[in-house]
Write a protein that holds these residues in place. Structure first.
Motif: not given
Length: 182
Positions: A65-70, A78-92
């Motif tokens: 995602x570095x080039x995407x953020x650029x 701006x993304x909140x939080x930074x892509x790809x997202x917040x790990x703590x609320x992710x689901x697997x």
């Protein structure tokens, strides 16, 4: 980075929902770059996996995602939080052998003025037995931005998502079982 047009130009030309244009831009970027990022950083990623396990997938996503953020910065979003997202609320979830897992993470996208454009959901396919990304990351665009609205929308799209727990809940349950011996 393989990409035909800058995101800023795509957004200026966009006549529809801007979150869909952003998602399409990211999908095209991922299509052209996900394997190259793996190849070009193979040694670093394998070392990260050997030292820190699954955290290496976060390293991969950060590199991807570095080039995407650029492009986001240049386009004034701006993304909140930074892509790809917040790990703590992710689901697997995934198969019992842990060789084909999915983790869904998300970031709400805003203009510099604070206008909410929607949410970008990243789906990362991965393996818990070794460092392996079996297929390219997936993408979902949503108009919702509040956590409850995002989880409701994703629950409608995926029964697996609906039944999976947030990482922090899943991990707390794991620790509880470890402490109780079962």
């Amino acid at each position: 980075m393989t990409q035909a047009k800058p995101l800023k130009e795509i957004l200026q030309e966009s006549r529809g929902n801007r979150i869909d244009a952003i998602a399409q831009y990211i999908v095209e970027y991922i299509d052209g770059n996900w394997q190259a990022v793996l190849r070009n950083n193979a040694e670093q990623l394998l070392k990260a996996y050997n030292e820190a396990g699954d955290m290496a997938y976060g390293t991969y996503l950060n590199l991807l995602y570095l080039p995407v953020h650029k492009q986001f910065k240049e386009a004034g979003i701006r993304p909140e939080p930074r892509l790809p997202g917040e790990f703590d609320i992710s689901r697997e979830w995934g198969n019992a052998e842990e060789t084909d897992q999915q983790r869904w993470m998300w970031s709400s996208i805003h203009t510099q003025d604070g206008e909410a454009l929607g949410t970008i959901v990243t789906i990362v396919h991965h393996d818990h037995t070794r460092f392996h990304i079996p297929r390219k990351p997936g993408m979902i665009a949503l108009i919702e931005t509040a956590k409850a609205d995002v989880t409701s929308a994703l629950s409608l799209l995926s029964e697996d998502f609906r039944h999976a727990q947030e990482f922090t809940v899943e991990y707390a349950e794991y620790l509880r079982k470890q402490q109780s011996g079962g």
